[in-house]
Design an enzyme around this catalytic site. Structure first.
Site, mmCIF file in Angstrom:
data_model
loop_
_atom_site.group_PDB
_atom_site.id
_atom_site.type_symbol
_atom_site.label_atom_id
_atom_site.label_comp_id
_atom_site.label_asym_id
_atom_site.label_seq_id
_atom_site.Cartn_x
_atom_site.Cartn_y
_atom_site.Cartn_z
ATOM 1 N N ARG A 101 -11.671 0.590 14.788
ATOM 2 C CA ARG A 101 -11.238 0.871 13.300
ATOM 3 C C ARG A 101 -12.315 0.615 12.152
ATOM 4 O O ARG A 101 -12.461 1.245 11.655
ATOM 5 C CB ARG A 101 -9.876 0.933 12.699
ATOM 6 C CG ARG A 101 -9.568 1.595 11.840
ATOM 7 C CD ARG A 101 -7.888 2.190 11.206
ATOM 8 N NE ARG A 101 -7.168 0.911 10.923
ATOM 9 C CZ ARG A 101 -5.605 0.522 10.759
ATOM 10 N NH1 ARG A 101 -5.242 1.831 10.817
ATOM 11 N NH2 ARG A 101 -5.452 -0.857 10.268
ATOM 12 N N TYR A 132 13.842 31.806 3.367
ATOM 13 C CA TYR A 132 11.807 32.659 4.054
ATOM 14 C C TYR A 132 12.376 32.700 5.831
ATOM 15 O O TYR A 132 12.708 32.192 6.771
ATOM 16 C CB TYR A 132 10.800 31.914 3.884
ATOM 17 C CG TYR A 132 10.409 31.579 2.494
ATOM 18 C CD1 TYR A 132 10.282 32.393 1.610
ATOM 19 C CD2 TYR A 132 10.460 30.173 1.246
ATOM 20 C CE1 TYR A 132 10.125 32.646 -0.329
ATOM 21 C CE2 TYR A 132 10.288 30.696 0.286
ATOM 22 C CZ TYR A 132 9.789 31.250 -0.084
ATOM 23 O OH TYR A 132 9.671 31.783 -2.071
ATOM 24 N N MET A 157 9.635 24.996 -1.112
ATOM 25 C CA MET A 157 8.619 23.828 -1.563
ATOM 26 C C MET A 157 9.496 22.973 -1.640
ATOM 27 O O MET A 157 9.710 22.287 -2.495
ATOM 28 C CB MET A 157 7.964 24.558 -2.585
ATOM 29 C CG MET A 157 6.708 23.787 -3.102
ATOM 30 S SD MET A 157 5.589 24.681 -4.053
ATOM 31 C CE MET A 157 4.625 25.574 -3.088
ATOM 32 N N LYS A 186 0.729 -0.885 -0.643
ATOM 33 C CA LYS A 186 -0.113 0.008 -0.032
ATOM 34 C C LYS A 186 0.533 1.545 -0.094
ATOM 35 O O LYS A 186 1.971 1.198 0.370
ATOM 36 C CB LYS A 186 -1.404 0.042 0.571
ATOM 37 C CG LYS A 186 -0.336 0.036 2.683
ATOM 38 C CD LYS A 186 -1.670 0.002 4.108
ATOM 39 C CE LYS A 186 -0.712 -0.388 4.692
ATOM 40 N NZ LYS A 186 -1.048 -0.295 5.674
HETATM 41 C C1 LIG Z 1 -0.304 -1.656 7.189
HETATM 42 C C2 LIG Z 1 -0.474 -2.894 7.778
HETATM 43 C C3 LIG Z 1 0.164 -3.454 7.800
HETATM 44 C C4 LIG Z 1 1.762 -3.691 7.990
HETATM 45 O O1 LIG Z 1 1.697 -2.881 9.231
HETATM 46 P P1 LIG Z 1 3.387 -2.422 9.475
HETATM 47 O O2 LIG Z 1 3.339 -1.851 10.963
HETATM 48 O O3 LIG Z 1 3.829 -1.764 8.314
HETATM 49 O O4 LIG Z 1 3.972 -3.915 9.362
HETATM 50 C C5 LIG Z 1 -0.958 -4.755 7.729
HETATM 51 N N1 LIG Z 1 -1.521 -4.914 8.562
HETATM 52 C C6 LIG Z 1 -2.760 -4.299 7.883
HETATM 53 C C7 LIG Z 1 -4.337 -4.303 7.780
HETATM 54 C C8 LIG Z 1 -2.340 -3.195 7.324
HETATM 55 O O5 LIG Z 1 -3.144 -1.803 6.916
#
Ligand SMILES: *Cc1c(COP(=O)(O)O)cnc(C)c1O
Length: 395
Positions: free
Chosen positions: A131, A289, A337, A34
């Site tokens: 969550r 800046y 930036m 992800k």
């Molecule tokens: C992002 C995520 C992980 C990985 O988490 P890490 O702390 O990076 O190992 C595992 N399971 C779910 C459901 C996640 O959203």
């Protein structure tokens, strides 16, 4: 190509993966891709690692669709929340659904029935994260429903730890504090002190209770049961079940500074740039800046063509160090930036000289400290404007 880029060491990622795999075997490994592969660049990382991964994890359907369009054939679990209207994409792109509610599971079954297509589903149990997911105390209805979903393949069941990033207190049982008189007021200082391992063990116990519902009903557990993120993969072997889900660990970064490093991994990122301008600055001339920094004596100030739009946090101003010719130098003046300045003193640093922002002795932990955040945000924040260069792709 612009001189500011991210070099991604693919063989190092493979080594991290193999070290994790050897440690958790026979459990499967889901590689978390992800957030643009934690900033590493999913277009390069995914085709490289997919042939070895048992599963791929993404947060949202779009990330899964992107992987399918890259030609990735490995099973993909969309781990985050999904709206009912997104369900057709799961069928079209063969994505595995995290069924986080009875409604979602029911809608998926109806769609599978009406379209005569199958869909892989992992039931998402919330054992203490609050969550997404069905809480352990309401899971029986979800499980019963899933057993009647003849058009779905209920392949897995999983949960996620809330205290995974800091399981460094293993063995140290802290006494539970009674709730304060402030009740449930929000804010960090109202959160009760806790022992991460105790919390994680409690979550695991709740997950186990959910699995025992299957025994009670006289049916086997779904074949892929999984709970472990990076923290649990390192220190909680009892959480592995059939698969682990290491994210940050796969990228060679430990989820916590003090966690026991039971698996050896190393970072794969080097963030590079080049000096684009070099000059002597006189005292009394504020740099950048807000004129936040001034030299006390004439000094050489070089400019690096990278800024907060690239993910080099503005709030780090005056704190980071960079490496030029194997020496560390101090960043000075407000980070802009697109550019920032570095004080190189009386060293003869020239336009075109290499600068390292991350790597070469500068760690994601360093950047996280300077920015007041964690290593996850440092990596995922490196913006799309920074080209990713993948090295060592030939295997
Ligand atoms: C992002 C995520 C992980 C990985 O988490 P890490 O702390 O990076 O190992 C595992 N399971 C779910 C459901 C996640 O959203």
């Amino acid at each position: 190509m612009r001189p500011t880029y991210l070099e991604v060491n693919l063989p190092q990622l493979k080594q991290n993966f193999e070290n994790i795999r050897a440690h958790v075997a026979p459990a499967k490994v889901l590689v978390v891709l992800k957030a643009n592969a934690y900033g590493h660049g999913v277009d390069g990382v995914a085709p490289f690692i997919a042939p070895y991964a048992d599963y791929i994890g993404v947060a949202i359907a779009e990330e899964g669709i992107h992987l399918r369009k890259l030609g990735i054939a490995t099973p993909i679990l969309v781990m985050g929340g999904t709206l009912l209207e997104q369900l057709p994409d799961f069928f079209e792109y063969d994505l595995t659904l995290a069924a986080s509610s009875l409604d979602l599971l029911t809608a998926a079954e109806q769609l599978a029935d009406s379209t005569r297509k199958s869909l892989k589903v992992h039931l998402k149990i919330d054992t203490g994260m609050e969550r997404i997911g069905v809480r352990e105390y309401e899971a029986e209805a979800l499980i019963e429903k899933s057993l009647s979903c003849s058009h779905l393949e209920i392949e897995g069941i999983f949960t996620h730890f809330a205290n995974s990033e800091s399981m460094s207190l293993r063995g140290a049982i802290a006494p539970k504090q009674p709730p304060t008189s402030q009740g449930i007021a929000s804010g960090e200082n109202q959160v009760r002190p806790r022992n991460d391992m105790v919390e994680a063990s409690l979550q695991l116990k709740r997950f186990q209770e959910v699995l025992s519902i299957y025994e009670k009903l006289g049916v086997p557990n779904p074949p892929i049961r999984h709970t472990a993120n990076s923290g649990a993969t390192l220190v909680m072997p009892e959480s592995y079940y059939d698969m682990v889900r290491p994210g940050v660990l796969f990228y060679g970064v430990y989820p916590d500074r003090d966690i026991e490093r039971t698996i050896e991994v190393k970072p794969a990122l080097t963030w590079k740039s080049k000096v684009v301008f070099s000059k002597i600055t006189q005292p009394g001339r504020g740099v950048s800046y807000g004129s936040l920094w001034q030299a006390e004596a004439p000094t050489r100030i070089v400019t690096v063509p990278c800024g907060y739009a690239d993910g080099y946090f503005r709030r780090m101003t005056n704190q980071p160090q960079v490496v030029i010719h194997q020496k560390k130098y101090q960043q000075v003046g407000r980070i802009c930036m697109d550019q920032f300045m570095v004080n190189v003193g009386d060293n003869d640093i020239k336009v075109g000289d290499d600068v390292t922002l991350l790597g070469n002795g500068i760690t994601a932990e360093n950047l996280a400290d300077w920015a007041g955040t964690n290593e996850y945000e440092v990596m995922t924040n490196i913006s799309a404007r920074v080209p990713r260069v993948f090295v060592g792709a030939v295997q």
